[in-house]
Design an enzyme around this catalytic site. Structure first.
Site, PDB file in Angstrom:
ATOM      1  N   HIS A  20      10.156 -10.038   5.534  1.00 28.49           N
ATOM      2  CA  HIS A  20       9.197  -9.139   6.194  1.00 28.49           C
ATOM      3  C   HIS A  20       8.028  -9.975   6.692  1.00 28.49           C
ATOM      4  O   HIS A  20       7.027 -10.152   5.995  1.00 28.49           O
ATOM      5  CB  HIS A  20       8.739  -8.056   5.205  1.00 28.49           C
ATOM      6  CG  HIS A  20       7.830  -7.025   5.813  1.00 28.49           C
ATOM      7  ND1 HIS A  20       7.639  -5.783   5.231  1.00 28.49           N
ATOM      8  CD2 HIS A  20       7.058  -7.030   6.927  1.00 28.49           C
ATOM      9  CE1 HIS A  20       6.787  -5.082   5.959  1.00 28.49           C
ATOM     10  NE2 HIS A  20       6.404  -5.820   6.995  1.00 28.49           N
ATOM     11  N   HIS A  22       6.111 -10.536  10.617  1.00 28.23           N
ATOM     12  CA  HIS A  22       6.055 -10.265  12.061  1.00 28.23           C
ATOM     13  C   HIS A  22       5.634 -11.560  12.739  1.00 28.23           C
ATOM     14  O   HIS A  22       4.547 -12.082  12.443  1.00 28.23           O
ATOM     15  CB  HIS A  22       5.032  -9.169  12.361  1.00 28.23           C
ATOM     16  CG  HIS A  22       5.305  -7.875  11.643  1.00 28.23           C
ATOM     17  ND1 HIS A  22       5.919  -6.801  12.256  1.00 28.23           N
ATOM     18  CD2 HIS A  22       5.057  -7.499  10.362  1.00 28.23           C
ATOM     19  CE1 HIS A  22       6.024  -5.806  11.371  1.00 28.23           C
ATOM     20  NE2 HIS A  22       5.512  -6.206  10.213  1.00 28.23           N
ATOM     21  N   HIS A 200       9.824   0.234   8.494  1.00 30.05           N
ATOM     22  CA  HIS A 200       8.614   0.373   7.686  1.00 30.05           C
ATOM     23  C   HIS A 200       8.546   1.849   7.262  1.00 30.05           C
ATOM     24  O   HIS A 200       8.681   2.745   8.109  1.00 30.05           O
ATOM     25  CB  HIS A 200       7.364   0.057   8.504  1.00 30.05           C
ATOM     26  CG  HIS A 200       7.135  -1.403   8.761  1.00 30.05           C
ATOM     27  ND1 HIS A 200       8.082  -2.235   9.285  1.00 30.05           N
ATOM     28  CD2 HIS A 200       6.025  -2.173   8.565  1.00 30.05           C
ATOM     29  CE1 HIS A 200       7.570  -3.461   9.395  1.00 30.05           C
ATOM     30  NE2 HIS A 200       6.319  -3.450   8.970  1.00 30.05           N
ATOM     31  N   GLU A 203       4.258   2.971   3.672  1.00 31.82           N
ATOM     32  CA  GLU A 203       3.145   2.009   3.629  1.00 31.82           C
ATOM     33  C   GLU A 203       1.862   2.848   3.590  1.00 31.82           C
ATOM     34  O   GLU A 203       1.197   2.918   2.558  1.00 31.82           O
ATOM     35  CB  GLU A 203       3.164   1.089   4.858  1.00 31.82           C
ATOM     36  CG  GLU A 203       2.022   0.076   4.910  1.00 31.82           C
ATOM     37  CD  GLU A 203       1.988  -0.735   6.225  1.00 31.82           C
ATOM     38  OE1 GLU A 203       2.610  -0.328   7.223  1.00 31.82           O
ATOM     39  OE2 GLU A 203       1.298  -1.778   6.244  1.00 31.82           O
ATOM     40  N   ASP A 281       4.134 -10.409   5.685  1.00 33.31           N
ATOM     41  CA  ASP A 281       3.815  -9.404   6.705  1.00 33.31           C
ATOM     42  C   ASP A 281       3.170 -10.051   7.943  1.00 33.31           C
ATOM     43  O   ASP A 281       3.885 -10.354   8.898  1.00 33.31           O
ATOM     44  CB  ASP A 281       2.921  -8.303   6.121  1.00 33.31           C
ATOM     45  CG  ASP A 281       3.040  -6.965   6.846  1.00 33.31           C
ATOM     46  OD1 ASP A 281       3.859  -6.867   7.772  1.00 33.31           O
ATOM     47  OD2 ASP A 281       2.307  -6.016   6.490  1.00 33.31           O
ATOM     48  N   ASP A 282       1.860 -10.236   7.915  1.00 30.50           N
ATOM     49  CA  ASP A 282       1.126 -10.831   9.043  1.00 30.50           C
ATOM     50  C   ASP A 282       0.176 -11.891   8.483  1.00 30.50           C
ATOM     51  O   ASP A 282      -1.040 -11.686   8.423  1.00 30.50           O
ATOM     52  CB  ASP A 282       0.335  -9.736   9.772  1.00 30.50           C
ATOM     53  CG  ASP A 282       1.246  -8.625  10.266  1.00 30.50           C
ATOM     54  OD1 ASP A 282       1.945  -8.837  11.271  1.00 30.50           O
ATOM     55  OD2 ASP A 282       1.287  -7.560   9.609  1.00 30.50           O
TER      56      ASP A 282
HETATM   57  N1  ADE Z   1       3.057  -4.397  12.614  1.00 36.06           N
HETATM   58  C1  ADE Z   1       2.672  -5.567  12.100  1.00 36.06           C
HETATM   59  N2  ADE Z   1       2.367  -5.433  10.805  1.00 36.06           N
HETATM   60  C2  ADE Z   1       2.593  -4.140  10.487  1.00 36.06           C
HETATM   61  C3  ADE Z   1       2.478  -3.385   9.294  1.00 36.06           C
HETATM   62  N3  ADE Z   1       2.066  -3.908   8.149  1.00 36.06           N
HETATM   63  N4  ADE Z   1       2.771  -2.074   9.349  1.00 36.06           N
HETATM   64  C4  ADE Z   1       3.171  -1.519  10.485  1.00 36.06           C
HETATM   65  N5  ADE Z   1       3.301  -2.181  11.625  1.00 36.06           N
HETATM   66  C5  ADE Z   1       3.017  -3.485  11.628  1.00 36.06           C
HETATM   67 ZN    ZN Z   2       5.149  -5.181   8.478  1.00 36.14          ZN
END
Ligand code: ADE
Ligand code: ZN
Length: 340
Positions: A20, A22, A200, A203, A281-282
């Site tokens: 996971h 992006h 997703h 969350e 994630d990011d």
């Molecule tokens: N796009 C990038 N990160 C995300 C996240 N944590 N939740 C939803 N969309 C995303």
């Molecule tokens: Zn994500």
């Protein structure tokens, strides 16, 4: 018992998969500014410090606004190559053996950057990293859930120009107000075309979105899913069906899903018998890559080396590689931890 530095070194070299992440969320401010300059366009921030100071989020939407603004500097195939190469270079240095990264084609297509331009740069970097670092991969394209379902279908049809290059489809962006059912049609078509499916869910959205993603989208893995703990019946089902959850601890605290890491449910999820994995994630926006995510939960929740090893094994078990390769990687984890 190892000291903390020894523990961290164990985690950094532990063979792991990341399921996971992006790619647009791995855009470090330094690269963002460099690409803006290379492309002769305005950067969203005047300098790196201003960018990092702005990474203080109230919720998912406040993050997404900056994430999409940052992605606007990605214009050429070389930009996507450089972005992906930078992530994979770091990944190789922290024991990552296999990645299943996301990209958001619609984010680029709406700005006039063709699907094939983004895809070519990403794939070339993935192929090079397999050769240079031995990192295997399965690429996943996510549909943006705050865009119309028809646009997701159009994206799926565009992807048919590149057969066998994209392993799966996912669903990301603003969860609240965009329930799984909106995408039932496009996920059914993706299944017919042979794509693996993830989404997703749970969350910011309710536990029922997790169940709906399983029932209405046919997903094989849930991204985040932390809200499952709100409903014991959802937990029981995820355990019984061994549905993997790709949990992102630093993301959850940065986006205020949980107030602090000590309140993060990862340990409770492991104890409940859920097949959880840890992911970044990011990472350029949330203050850490995979090792920092493992360490954040280890520190806050008193996790052990055995817990780290179990999470690393889960990451391969939950991946889309075949059983023989899973067994190879899991044996690598066993050999590594036996020698530690
Ligand atoms: N796009 C990038 N990160 C995300 C996240 N944590 N939740 C939803 N969309 C995303
Ligand atoms: Zn994500």
């Amino acid at each position: 018992m190892q000291d903390r530095a020894g523990f961290e070194e164990f985690v950094r070299q532990l063979p792991k998969a990341e399921l996971h992440v992006h790619l647009e969320g791995t855009l470090e401010p330094e690269l963002m500014l460099a690409l803006a300059e290379r492309n002769g366009i305005a950067a969203p921030f005047p300098d790196v410090d201003t960018a990092r100071a702005a990474y203080d989020f109230a919720d998912l939407q406040s993050f997404l606004d900056l994430y999409y603004a940052g992605a606007d500097v990605l214009r050429t195939e070389q930009d996507f190559y450089d972005l992906t190469r930078a992530y994979l270079t770091r990944a190789a240095q922290e024991g990552i053996r296999h990645v299943e990264p996301f990209f958001d084609p619609q984010t680029h297509v709406v700005r006039g950057v063709p699907f094939g331009v983004a895809l070519a740069g990403i794939l070339l970097a993935l192929e090079d990293a397999e050769e240079d670092f031995g990192i295997t991969y399965r690429l996943i394209m996510c549909f943006l859930r705050d865009m119309p379902a028809d646009d997701a279908t159009h994206t799926l049809h565009t992807a048919r120009l590149y057969p066998h290059r994209i392993a799966g489809v996912g669903l990301d962006s603003a969860e609240l107000g965009n329930p799984p059912e909106k995408f039932a049609g496009v996920f059914a078509e993706a299944a017919e075309l042979g794509y693996r499916r993830v989404a997703h869910a749970g969350e910011e959205g309710p536990a029922s979105f997790i169940t709906d993603a399983l029932d209405m989208l046919g997903v094989e893995r849930i991204d985040h899913g932390v809200r499952c703990l709100d409903d014991p019946a959802v937990v029981a089902r995820l355990v019984a069906e061994r549905v993997p959850l790709t949990v992102c601890p630093l993301s959850n605290v940065k986006l205020r899903v949980f107030d602090e890491m000590a309140a993060h449910p990862l340990k409770r999820m492991m104890d409940a018998g859920l097949l959880v994995t840890v992911n970044s994630d990011d990472p350029a926006y949330f203050g850490g890559y995979l090792t920092e995510n493992f360490m954040a939960v280890a520190d806050a929740l008193d996790l052990t080396l055995a817990d780290m090893t179990a999470l690393a094994k889960n990451s391969f078990a939950a991946s889309f590689i075949d059983d023989a390769l899973k067994a190879t990687y899991i044996a690598e984890v066993d050999a590594y931890s036996a020698g530690a």
